[in-house]
Design an enzyme around this catalytic site. Structure first.
Site, short mmCIF file in Angstrom:
data_model
loop_
_atom_site.label_atom_id
_atom_site.label_comp_id
_atom_site.label_asym_id
_atom_site.label_seq_id
_atom_site.Cartn_x
_atom_site.Cartn_y
_atom_site.Cartn_z
N ILE A 127 2.00 3.20 42.91
CA ILE A 127 0.89 2.40 43.43
C ILE A 127 0.16 3.12 44.56
O ILE A 127 -0.79 2.58 45.12
CB ILE A 127 1.38 1.02 43.93
CG1 ILE A 127 2.43 1.18 45.03
CG2 ILE A 127 1.93 0.20 42.78
CD1 ILE A 127 2.87 -0.15 45.64
N ASN A 177 1.88 10.82 52.91
CA ASN A 177 1.97 12.20 53.38
C ASN A 177 3.21 12.91 52.87
O ASN A 177 3.25 14.13 52.75
CB ASN A 177 1.98 12.23 54.92
CG ASN A 177 0.64 11.81 55.50
OD1 ASN A 177 -0.40 12.04 54.90
ND2 ASN A 177 0.66 11.16 56.65
N GLY A 210 5.16 11.77 49.97
CA GLY A 210 5.45 11.62 48.55
C GLY A 210 4.80 10.37 47.99
O GLY A 210 3.93 9.75 48.61
N GLU A 211 5.24 9.97 46.78
CA GLU A 211 4.63 8.85 46.09
C GLU A 211 5.19 7.52 46.61
O GLU A 211 6.26 7.45 47.20
CB GLU A 211 4.89 8.95 44.57
CG GLU A 211 4.17 10.10 43.89
CD GLU A 211 4.81 11.43 44.14
OE1 GLU A 211 6.01 11.43 44.50
OE2 GLU A 211 4.14 12.47 44.00
N VAL A 212 4.41 6.44 46.34
CA VAL A 212 4.83 5.08 46.66
C VAL A 212 4.85 4.28 45.36
O VAL A 212 3.90 4.33 44.58
CB VAL A 212 3.86 4.42 47.68
CG1 VAL A 212 4.36 3.03 48.06
CG2 VAL A 212 3.71 5.29 48.92
N LYS A 268 8.82 3.87 49.22
CA LYS A 268 8.23 5.15 49.63
C LYS A 268 9.24 6.26 49.34
O LYS A 268 10.39 6.18 49.76
CB LYS A 268 7.90 5.15 51.12
CG LYS A 268 6.73 4.26 51.51
CD LYS A 268 6.40 4.47 52.99
CE LYS A 268 5.13 3.71 53.39
NZ LYS A 268 4.77 3.98 54.79
N ASP A 272 -1.52 5.74 64.85
CA ASP A 272 -2.35 5.92 63.64
C ASP A 272 -2.88 4.56 63.17
O ASP A 272 -2.87 4.26 61.98
CB ASP A 272 -1.51 6.58 62.54
CG ASP A 272 -2.39 7.15 61.42
OD1 ASP A 272 -3.61 7.24 61.62
OD2 ASP A 272 -1.86 7.49 60.36
#
Length: 822
Positions: free
Chosen positions: A567, A571, A573-575, A590, A683
């Site tokens: 989805i 920074n 890897g994939e979620v 995550k 952030d």
């Protein structure tokens, strides 16, 4: 002639594996042979020793001690005992020398076979993914977008009414934007595939095969020395045996490691089977716009996405360059260590260095992989940077059709746009979220009763924890846990009783588990029975179970998760979406890329360490971490509304100002909570906030967050990852982060909210933004923004940190504004 030039084809890989299997069988035969020789020498020496003992029983004493026969026999028996000791010593030398080294060589050869197979498979999978799967997927999407664009163009050209024409124009603009953006992705993908193809067939695969051949030749050299040592130890002085051993020694001496595989290569070698390299498929351009094949499209629709892509690629290139540097250092260090050890190691002990040689070859292969990744990113960066440098400081070229339409815009529309973001800019900032993808979730699982769950899913099962740690976990009498015995394949029930930890081994017989009395088919059923009946564990001890001690609630097994589809991407890897097997809870997972260095993995887990301590309705909730194996996961609650920035761009047009005030109030409440915990987010932005299905906003993405007792964090290491347009001046200039710098970012978040997701400082670069702010420049008031909220923004953007309001004040002020607003 070598492995790298003759065995690059899949057929070559197959014969290499067959060769490795055959050589391992040969080595196993040698080991059995040597073991039998050691056994026979020991038995022979034992028989000789037994004969000497029998003679010492007095049989020879019947003869006069002065008799020559008696003296000769005494010498014979004495020498026989000496021969027995010599043979026994030879047997022990064979066992501790050649036989031990041969066993170690076999283990290293087995490890080499496994490592080579895994690395070859990984290289093939990465080549197939980059060169075929990713490219085909991009081409398929390209064709679909080209058809959509052509259809939208026809409808636009055929529209006659102004209203229909405007609507058709919007659709055509959106289709053009998506087509151009995907064209750029395809160009970058083709370039990456070309570089990967080149590195695979010229560096990666030949390097792997060259390393394999070097190690095989080194092992052949070591085997030669083992055989020579074996023959020297086992050689006897009889002429017949000496002749036999001379023949065997000559055979061993004929081994030449550098020529060991020449015959094998002559028989099975084949020409490299290199498939054709991927090129830009120009047939994709037949149905769409007249685009240049292999060239990036840089115009008013794509300039932002190209800039963002360049920033992203530059960040990834910096990480890849750091990885290359680390791996080069590792290779240099290993080479130096190996040289030093070779100088201090006897040639016959070279087998002890074989493991380090394999580590060096793996490090060299890893360096080639890192160089390939760096080269791909470098090529993509050069494409993007060259395009942007060619544009220079001027405006990006307009899309031809949109330029014609812009000339027909009435003067009244131009006046209405004065002082506001141009229509095209608003369109560009909104268009990225118009077609927000909806992700699917894995189906609900059938829930299993607690007592029927496997042992590793039980809260009271702690795995193989040290026995000393058990005493710290058991606090009250009757506290218990189940653990795996260290060094033994058995389970232990540990209970605190009368102030002392007691440990009971759980007996397993005929697939039944018991302590005393009745057996049960599983340990959870046994524990459930002991808890429910309050039956003593043993009659002698009288110990009764009262309370289970659960393991750390944050620790999850990878098997506890059911992963859904991807989805998003972060920074590290994939979620993914997912569910917990235990209760079907929806989660966001995550992942951390396995190739990242340890320090970046530690930064990845920093977010989980911070979130463990927090519980607030406007802070995203941590559910657990999976660190038992790779890849590492952080598991969080799934906020299905998506990120706040996309929400504003897609749903903003229908949102009331009061709703926006409620949502920024949620953000202020969450930040007030973090401020009270001395947590600096660093952030804060709309992209890092999540929205629930009931429009509740939650602060997320704590990857850059820090906890400081004095509320001030001093950063170092440059601005490579700093979101400049959201960051306070003192943080940019001096690396000084605090809650006050988060307040500045919150002001930008307010501006994003009431401009419905527009990008701040849209026409300025990062450096230009810094200069603009230093000169006193600030963002203008958005069209939908109430005056009171804009005054609050300006307070958040005070240059001196001490003049900015606290989050508590901001929250109270937003609540007051919301109550006054109708």
């Amino acid at each position: 002639m070598g492995f790298s030039s003759e065995l690059c084809s899949p057929q070559g890989h197959g014969v290499l594996q067959q060769m490795q299997e055959a050589e391992l069988r040969l080595l196993e035969g040698m080991r059995k042979w040597m073991a039998q020789r050691v056994k026979s020498d020991r038995e022979y020496a034992g028989l000789l020793h037994h004969m000497s003992l029998q003679d010492s029983g007095g049989q020879s004493r019947a003869i006069s001690p002065d008799s020559p026969i008696s003296q000769s026999w005494a010498e014979i028996t004495s020498q026989t005992e000496g021969l027995s000791r010599l043979l026994r010593q030879h047997a022990e030398d064979l066992n501790s020398g050649p036989l031990s080294k041969l066993s170690l060589l076999i283990r290293e050869r087995q490890q080499l076979r496994k490592t080579y197979s895994e690395q070859w498979q990984q290289l093939q999978q990465e080549l197939t993914k980059t060169h075929s799967q990713d490219i085909e997927k991009l081409k398929s999407q390209y064709r679909a977008l080209a058809r959509d664009s052509a259809q939208a163009k026809r409808k636009y050209q055929e529209a006659s009414k102004d209203k229909d024409r405007d609507k058709a124009k919007d659709k055509y603009v959106r289709s053009l934007w998506k087509l151009f953006a995907h064209h750029n992705r395809y160009v970058l993908g083709v370039r990456a595939a070309q570089l990967h193809h080149q590195h695979h067939h010229q560096l990666l695969l030949p390097g792997l095969l060259r390393s394999l051949q070097d190690l095989h030749e080194e092992m052949a050299c070591i085997l030669k020395e083992i055989l020579q040592e074996y023959l020297e130890i086992s050689s006897l002085v009889q002429d017949e045996v000496v002749a036999i051993h001379r023949e065997m020694a000559a055979a061993a001496a004929r081994i030449q490691p550098e020529a060991e595989y020449q015959g094998f290569l002559r028989q099975y070698g084949s020409a490299p089977d290199v498939p054709p390299c991927v090129t830009f498929d120009e047939s994709l351009l037949e149905e769409g716009e007249p685009l240049e094949p292999g060239e990036l499209q840089l115009n008013e629709l794509t300039v932002e996405s190209v800039q963002h892509t360049l920033t992203s690629v530059t960040d990834e290139l910096a990480v890849a360059t750091e990885m290359v540097f680390r791996r080069q250092e590792m290779v240099t260090q290993l080479q130096q260590e190996l040289r030093n050890e070779e100088e201090n190691t006897h040639p016959r002990e070279r087998v002890q260095l074989l493991g380090k040689r394999q580590v060096l070859q793996e490090a060299l292969q890893g360096l080639q992989v890192a160089l390939c990744s760096q080269a791909k990113l470098q090529a993509q960066q050069e494409l993007l940077q060259t395009k942007l440098e060619h544009l220079g400081p001027g405006e990006p070229p307009p899309v031809l059709l949109l330029q014609d339409d812009r000339h027909s815009t009435s003067s009244s529309e131009q006046e209405r746009e004065g002082g506001r973001t141009p229509t095209l800019e608003i369109l560009k900032s909104h268009i990225s979220g118009i077609f927000r993808p909806k992700f699917s979730l894995p189906p609900p699982l059938q829930l299993i009763p607690e007592v029927q769950k496997p042992l590793h899913e039980q809260l009271w099962y702690h795995g193989a924890i040290p026995r000393a740690e058990v005493a710290e976990l058991l606090v009250h009498s009757g506290d218990f846990l189940v653990r795996e015995s260290q060094g033994k394949q058995e389970y232990v029930l540990s209970v605190l009783w009368d102030g002392l930890p007691r440990h009971f081994i759980i007996q397993s017989l005929d697939n039944l588990y018991r302590l005393e009395g009745e057996g049960f088919p599983s340990i959870p059923l046994l524990i459930d029975h002991l808890l429910s009946t309050q039956q003593p564990l043993t009659k002698k001890s009288g110990v009764v179970l009262h309370r289970a001690v659960p393991k750390d609630k944050w620790v999850l097994n990878h098997e506890d998760l059911v992963l859904g589809e991807q989805i998003g991407r972060g920074n590290f890897g994939e979620v993914f979406s997912g569910r917990l097997r235990a209760d079907n809870t929806l989660v966001a997972v995550k992942s951390c890329r396995e190739t990242l260095p340890p320090d970046l993995k530690a930064k990845f887990l920093q977010e989980a360490r911070i979130l463990k301590q927090y519980s607030h309705p406007n802070i995203v909730r941590l559910i657990g971490v999976c660190t038992q194996k790779q890849p590492i996961y952080i598991v969080m609650e799934l906020v299905q509304g998506g990120d706040f920035l996309t929400f504003l761009r897609t749903e903003g047009a229908r949102l009331r100002v009061k709703t926006l005030l409620q949502m920024v109030g949620d953000a202020a409440a969450g930040m007030e909570y973090l401020e009270s915990k001395c947590c600096i987010h660093r952030d804060l932005a709309a992209r890092n906030c999540l929205v629930t299905e009931k429009n509740v906003l939650k602060i997320s993405d704590f990857g850059m967050s820090r906890e400081e007792a004095d509320g001030v964090y001093a950063a170092s290491g440059g601005l490579r990852q700093v979101p400049v347009k959201w960051t306070a001046p003192e943080a940019l200039n001096y690396g000084r982060y605090s809650s006050e710098s988060d307040v500045w970012s919150f002001g930008i978040l307010l501006w994003e909210t009431f401009s419905l997701g527009a990008s701040p400082y849209p026409n300025l670069s990062n450096q230009q933004t810094r200069e603009f702010v230093e000169k006193g420049g600030r963002l203008p008031c958005p069209e939908l923004c109430p005056d009171a909220v804009f005054r609050l923004m300006e307070q958040c953007w005070a240059y001196e940190p001490g003049q900015r309001p606290s989050f508590s004040t901001i929250y109270q002020e937003l609540q007051s504004i919301r109550k006054r607003h109708r």
